[in-house]
Design an enzyme around this catalytic site. Structure first.
Site, PDB file in Angstrom:
ATOM      1  N   CYS B 406      38.877  49.896   3.821  1.00 43.66           N
ATOM      2  CA  CYS B 406      38.005  48.611   4.246  1.00 43.66           C
ATOM      3  C   CYS B 406      38.086  48.238   5.754  1.00 43.66           C
ATOM      4  CB  CYS B 406      38.172  47.597   3.254  1.00 43.66           C
ATOM      5  SG  CYS B 406      37.039  46.091   3.633  1.00 43.66           S
ATOM      6  N   ASP B 407      39.246  47.770   6.024  1.00 48.07           N
ATOM      7  CA  ASP B 407      39.216  47.151   7.431  1.00 48.07           C
ATOM      8  C   ASP B 407      39.136  48.428   8.324  1.00 48.07           C
ATOM      9  OD1 ASP B 407      39.984  44.710   6.578  1.00 48.07           O
ATOM     10  OD2 ASP B 407      42.395  45.130   6.566  1.00 48.07           O
ATOM     11  N   VAL B 408      39.676  49.584   8.254  1.00 50.17           N
ATOM     12  CA  VAL B 408      39.661  50.653   9.086  1.00 50.17           C
ATOM     13  C   VAL B 408      38.197  51.212   9.413  1.00 50.17           C
ATOM     14  CG1 VAL B 408      42.058  51.643   8.558  1.00 50.17           C
ATOM     15  CG2 VAL B 408      40.140  52.442   7.472  1.00 50.17           C
ATOM     16  N   SER B 447      42.966  42.590   5.831  1.00 49.40           N
ATOM     17  CA  SER B 447      42.826  41.368   7.001  1.00 49.40           C
ATOM     18  C   SER B 447      42.217  40.094   6.686  1.00 49.40           C
ATOM     19  CB  SER B 447      42.152  41.927   8.020  1.00 49.40           C
ATOM     20  OG  SER B 447      40.750  42.415   7.781  1.00 49.40           O
TER      21      SER B 447
END
Lengths: 92, 478
Positions: B406-408, B447
């Site tokens: 997700c965050d990456v 995050s």
């Protein structure tokens, strides 16, 4: 004093060499690298075994044996698991 | 043996060790390098024991401890499931830290003549680092094994407690230089450092784990090097220093990949929670928090098209794709979906699709985590690409398949200011013609920043357990 100097030189040189070597390791080998350096850090096993080179009382012997066992677990386990991981990397 | 010969032998052993590490450029070379390093360490032990033989009265105990533990270590690491590697590596690191701690305490408390100032100072550092890495690594290992909460735990007055413990450690270390037996000072230093390590580690969690793991790795190396100063052993100092610097570089590589400073990550939970709170306040996204199984936004916004279920749409776009990039994340590790991921990719490859894997430097919970999992699932490592090498290719890619990441892949890192991931380099998955998301749910990643990819018209959302989702995709494509 010269002993201290030698030790400082060894420390500085090894750090510099480590730095130069590791910066070039590709990302895909980061886990095996960490696992192997983890095993190398258990070189404390040298110090742990050398404790047995001089006379100790029983409580100290127990602590020294524990140190040997812990370091051996780290060093043997570290190299074994690194080898296993690296064996999985294949090129078809 | 004279001194010059001793130095020559030591240098030879260190050179073998260094040559071993230098082989870590390709997997095949690394296999050889690992064996070389193991051999170097074996020689180092043999040489040390040749110079200072073990007393015959002690030999049985030393041999027993060595043999029993080596056998146990070999059995555990030869059998353990690869998904548990991060936890095992952290555990082994902790064992090494504890060994350094015990050695320094035994050495200092049983030394006949008063130890010199250098030895005392080195022992203080060795005990302190050994204890802190032991407790810190055990916390990390439990987190990675899912035995305790993975997210940062912040206690009231966390910073003050850490500072207080550090000051107390310094005081205990100073007491060692007082005349008399240093044992009680060393033991208090050990206990204070144990508390420090635990408190330090517990505040770092989630996606910051790769930084913590490599930092602890570096600290154990440092503890070993100082242990070497205590017993005046050049080989031990060299081994420890190499590990300390290598661990530190990895730590900095991980920090750079997240565009955060080491201090920011160490301060972890608290700084993060603050940023987290402000970001969820500013980034409101009612569309994203809508119920996941509902028709996807693209279907809703284009009512003239027949509304196909997301699974069929995903299968259709995969079937039509000429080029596919797979993006694995920690979710793939949790769902243990690596074999399904690879099976799907291999199936498409057989049908003529060009398949590549894009791996973000901090995907997963330790450096290089995804590479190990994919290697276990038999992916040709030439198909795994690092972010900078593949990011330009997304624009000419038909399908980006996200598995548990997700965050990456969150475009907010580039497009929004003031979020915890702003400025972090991410994979440009959104540039692909369509994006298939096999994540567990629509919740933001670690995050806490909602992922705007999910509401883009080219996104196909397949929420649920990735292993199951991919299996149904494979069934659909057959």
């Amino acid at each position: 004093m010269s002993d201290l100097l030698v030790m400082l030189v060894v420390f500085a040189a090894s750090s510099a060499i480590g730095y130069a070597l590791i910066s070039k390791v590709p990302q895909r080998l980061h886990t095996p690298l960490m696992s192997m350096t983890n095993a190398i850090s258990a070189s404390t096993i040298i110090a742990a075994l050398l404790l047995f080179s001089s006379k100790m009382d029983s409580p100290h012997k127990v602590l020294a044996a524990a140190a040997v066992a812990l370091a051996a677990f780290n060093v043997v386990g570290g190299f074994t698991v690194t080898g296993r991981m690296l064996k999985m990397f294949k090129k078809q | 043996m004279n001194n010059a010969a001793n130095i020559a032998v030591d240098i030879a052993i260190i050179l073998v060790l260094i040559a071993g590490i230098a082989r870590f450029r390709t997997p095949a070379g690394a296999r050889f390098g690992n064996a070389m390093a193991a051999l170097a360490l074996l020689f180092a032990v043999a040489v040390a024991l040749y110079r200072n033989p073990i007393l015959s009265s002690n030999a049985a105990l030393a041999a027993f401890a060595l043999a029993a533990s080596s056998l146990a270590a070999w059995r555990v690491s030869a059998k353990i499931n690869m998904t548990r590697i991060p936890s095992l590596v952290a555990f082994q690191n902790g064992a090494g830290g504890l060994a350094a701690l015990l050695v320094a305490i035994v050495e200092m408390s049983s030394a006949g003549p008063a130890p010199g100032a250098v030895a005392s100072a080195a022992a203080a550092v060795s005990v302190s680092l050994g204890a802190a890495t032991f407790s810190g690594s055990m916390i990390a290992s439990l987190k990675l094994a899912g035995k305790i909460r993975q997210t940062p735990t912040v206690v009231p007055g966390h910073n003050i407690a850490l500072l207080g413990l550090a000051a107390a450690c310094a005081a205990a270390a100073a007491l060692m230089f007082a005349p008399g037996d240093p044992t009680s000072a060393l033991v208090s230093l050990a206990f204070l450092s144990l508390a420090f390590g635990a408190l330090f580690s517990i505040r770092i969690g989630g996606a910051d784990m790769p930084v913590l793991i490599s930092f602890l790795n570096s600290a154990t190396g440092m503890a070993a090097a100082f242990c070497g100063i205590v017993i005046q052993n050049r080989l031990l100092i060299a081994c420890g220093a190499v590990v300390a610097s290598s661990g530190f570089i990895l730590t900095m590589v991980m920090c750079r990949a997240m565009n955060r400073s080491l201090m920011n990550i160490i301060a972890g939970g608290k700084a993060f929670a603050r940023a987290h709170a402000s970001s969820s306040a500013t980034v409101s996204s009612p569309e994203i928090t809508a119920a996941p199984p509902a028709p996807t936004p693209v279907a809703a916004s284009q009512p003239e098209q027949p509304v196909a279920d997301p699974l069929s749409r995903a299968a259709d776009s995969l079937r039509a794709a000429k080029k596919l990039i797979v993006i694995p994340g920690y979710g793939m590790a949790i769902a243990q979906a690596q074999s399904e991921t690879v099976a799907l990719a291999a199936m498409l490859e057989q049908a003529g699709t060009e398949v590549k894997y894009a791996v973000h430097p901090v995907a997963g919970r330790m450096p290089g985590h995804m590479h190990v999992l994919l290697a276990e699932a038999d992916v040709d490592y030439d198909k795994l690409f690092e972010m900078d090498d593949i990011n330009a290719e997304f624009a000419e890619t038909d399908v980006a398949l996200i598995v548990g990441a997700c965050d990456v892949v969150n475009p907010a890192a580039k497009e929004k200011e003031g979020t915890p991931i702003s400025g972090m380099p991410v994979l440009n998955a959104g540039d692909a013609r369509s994006v298939i998301v096999c994540n567990f749910d629509d919740k933001p990643g670690y995050s806490g920043v909602p992922n705007p990819l999910y509401v883009r018209p080219n996104a196909i959302l397949l929420f649920g357990d990735a292993k199951t989702t991919l299996a149904s995709l494979i069934a659909k494509l057959q």
